[in-house]
Motif scaffolding. Structure first.
Motif, PDB file in Angstrom:
ATOM      1  N   ASP A   1       0.378  -1.462  -0.190  1.00 52.38           N
ATOM      2  CA  ASP A   1      -0.146  -0.008  -0.249  1.00 52.38           C
ATOM      3  C   ASP A   1       0.793   1.032  -0.187  1.00 52.38           C
ATOM      4  OD1 ASP A   1       0.819  -0.164   2.552  1.00 52.38           O
ATOM      5  OD2 ASP A   1      -0.819   0.502   3.364  1.00 52.38           O
TER       6      ASP A   1
ATOM      7  N   THR B   1      -4.568  -4.263  -1.982  1.00 53.57           N
ATOM      8  CA  THR B   1      -3.210  -3.226  -1.164  1.00 53.57           C
ATOM      9  C   THR B   1      -3.212  -4.752  -0.451  1.00 53.57           C
ATOM     10  OG1 THR B   1      -3.963  -1.863  -0.869  1.00 53.57           O
ATOM     11  CG2 THR B   1      -3.678  -1.442  -2.270  1.00 53.57           C
TER      12      THR B   1
ATOM     13  N   LYS C   1      -0.277   1.848  -4.926  1.00 54.52           N
ATOM     14  CA  LYS C   1      -1.495   2.009  -4.846  1.00 54.52           C
ATOM     15  C   LYS C   1      -2.763   2.849  -5.577  1.00 54.52           C
ATOM     16  CE  LYS C   1      -3.101   3.979  -1.105  1.00 54.52           C
ATOM     17  NZ  LYS C   1      -2.830   4.236   1.160  1.00 54.52           N
TER      18      LYS C   1
END
Length: 376
Positions: A305, A319, A310
């Motif tokens: 992430d 994620t 992301k």
């Protein structure tokens, strides 16, 4: 325009993301009628002599010039970029385009000779584990400071790096992401013969085998997952042979884990085309081209992430919390247990990435930036 690019290892090549970016931009610019020169390193391919190719002087109408390179860890990039910068400073170019931070240590010289200079920051390279605490790390950070001070324009590949330059140097930058091409989906022929891999029977990581890609976490997480699907780790060393050996030792007792080494051509295309999911557990990225490519092949992607990953996958991928082995294992297991979710991602991801990350559009935006600074 007369354009010069430097900072990559060589083109054509898939030794790293920078090489792909330089090739995609330079060949498109040449196709549009611009005179483009790329300064290639001499020396061996980072993944071994067997991948060396003959020195070319021209590639798709791009002039290629080879520069001297000191073949030693930490010195290859430094020496080749220094020699390339000297040549660029004395060359007849409207634009000199530097790629990567360390390359910029000598950028002031090209400015001294009146050249317009653009820099693309592909990542905060001095933070990479392989350079940590070394002279190379200090040299790369010095290049970053030179770029911030002297470059006419700086291109960044992510919003987080844009914020970094603003906060660290009070320097404005231009966000122009990487791109991707529409690929040809391949049947699993070579990978079946060579690795006994078939459609949807493996989880794929494909990229450079370096510590910041999170491969230690991936192996630990995978070994806590219940599955017969293999984990395929595809890619070559990048001055990180000891790290590759560490990972191989770590995986020795798990016959489900397969290291392919450096791959390109049909082998690479087949690996992308037939994976069940693609995993990129990175701690540090610029803008991961391997992720864009995996998405372009219609893969369900699971990424850490960090903003650089992301922001790319948005809502067409999954994620997990960076560096969290348990969360990564749970997300892999979730996707293994829910093939309908995987198919849903696969259905939507290709159209999304091809629409948002188009090399022709990115080339035009880069050329517009060139023309703007020439007029200034």
């Amino acid at each position: 325009m007369k354009i010069c690019m430097l900072g990559h290892k060589r083109i054509p090549s898939r030794e790293g993301g920078i090489e792909i970016v330089v090739e995609e931009l330079s060949t498109r610019m040449a196709q549009k009628g611009h005179k483009v020169t790329c300064y290639n390193r001499r020396g061996h391919h980072v993944s071994g002599k067997k991948f060396d190719t003959e020195l070319l002087k021209n590639y798709k109408n791009v002039e290629l010039k080879s520069v001297c390179t000191i073949e030693k860890k930490g010195l290859a990039a430094m020496s080749s970029s220094m020699f390339a910068t000297f040549k660029a400073a004395f060359g007849n170019y409207d634009i000199v385009h530097f790629h990567a931070e360390g390359t910029c240590a000598m950028l002031w010289l090209t400015k001294l000779f009146g050249k317009k200079c653009i820099v693309t920051i592909h990542g905060i390279d001095w933070q990479r584990e392989k350079w940590r605490g070394s002279f190379a790390s200090k040299y790369i950070k010095f290049g970053e400071k030179i770029a911030a001070k002297y470059a006419d324009e700086i291109i960044v590949l992510s919003k987080s790096i844009q914020n970094y330059f603003k906060e660290t140097y009070n320097r404005e930058t231009k966000f122009i992401p990487n791109g991707v091409n529409r690929p040809e989906i391949k049947l699993p022929n070579l990978i079946k013969k060579k690795f006994s891999l078939n459609k949807n029977n493996y989880i794929l990581f494909l990229g450079r085998i370096v510590p910041e890609k999170g491969l230690r976490y991936l192996i630990d997480a995978y070994q806590n997952v219940e599955t017969n699907k293999k984990l395929v780790i595809a890619g070559g060393s990048s001055d990180t042979d000891d790290f590759v050996k560490e990972l191989q030792q770590k995986s020795l007792k798990d016959k489900r884990i397969l290291f392919t080494g450096f791959v390109d051509g049909d082998l690479l295309e087949e690996l992308y085309s037939n994976a069940y999911i693609y995993v990129l557990p990175s701690d540090l990225e610029g803008m991961p081209l391997s992720l864009l490519e995996a998405m372009s092949y219609g893969n369900c992607c699971l990424v850490s992430d960090i903003p650089e990953c992301k922001d790319v996958v948005q809502d067409v991928g999954e994620t997990f919390e960076k560096s969290n082995i348990n969360d990564l294992a749970q997300k892999i297991q979730y996707l293994l247990n829910n093939p309908k979710i995987v198919e849903k991602y696969k259905k939507n991801v290709q159209l999304y990435v091809l629409d948002h990350y188009n090399w022709d559009d990115i080339t035009d935006r880069t050329l517009d930036l060139y023309e703007m600074i020439i007029r200034e």
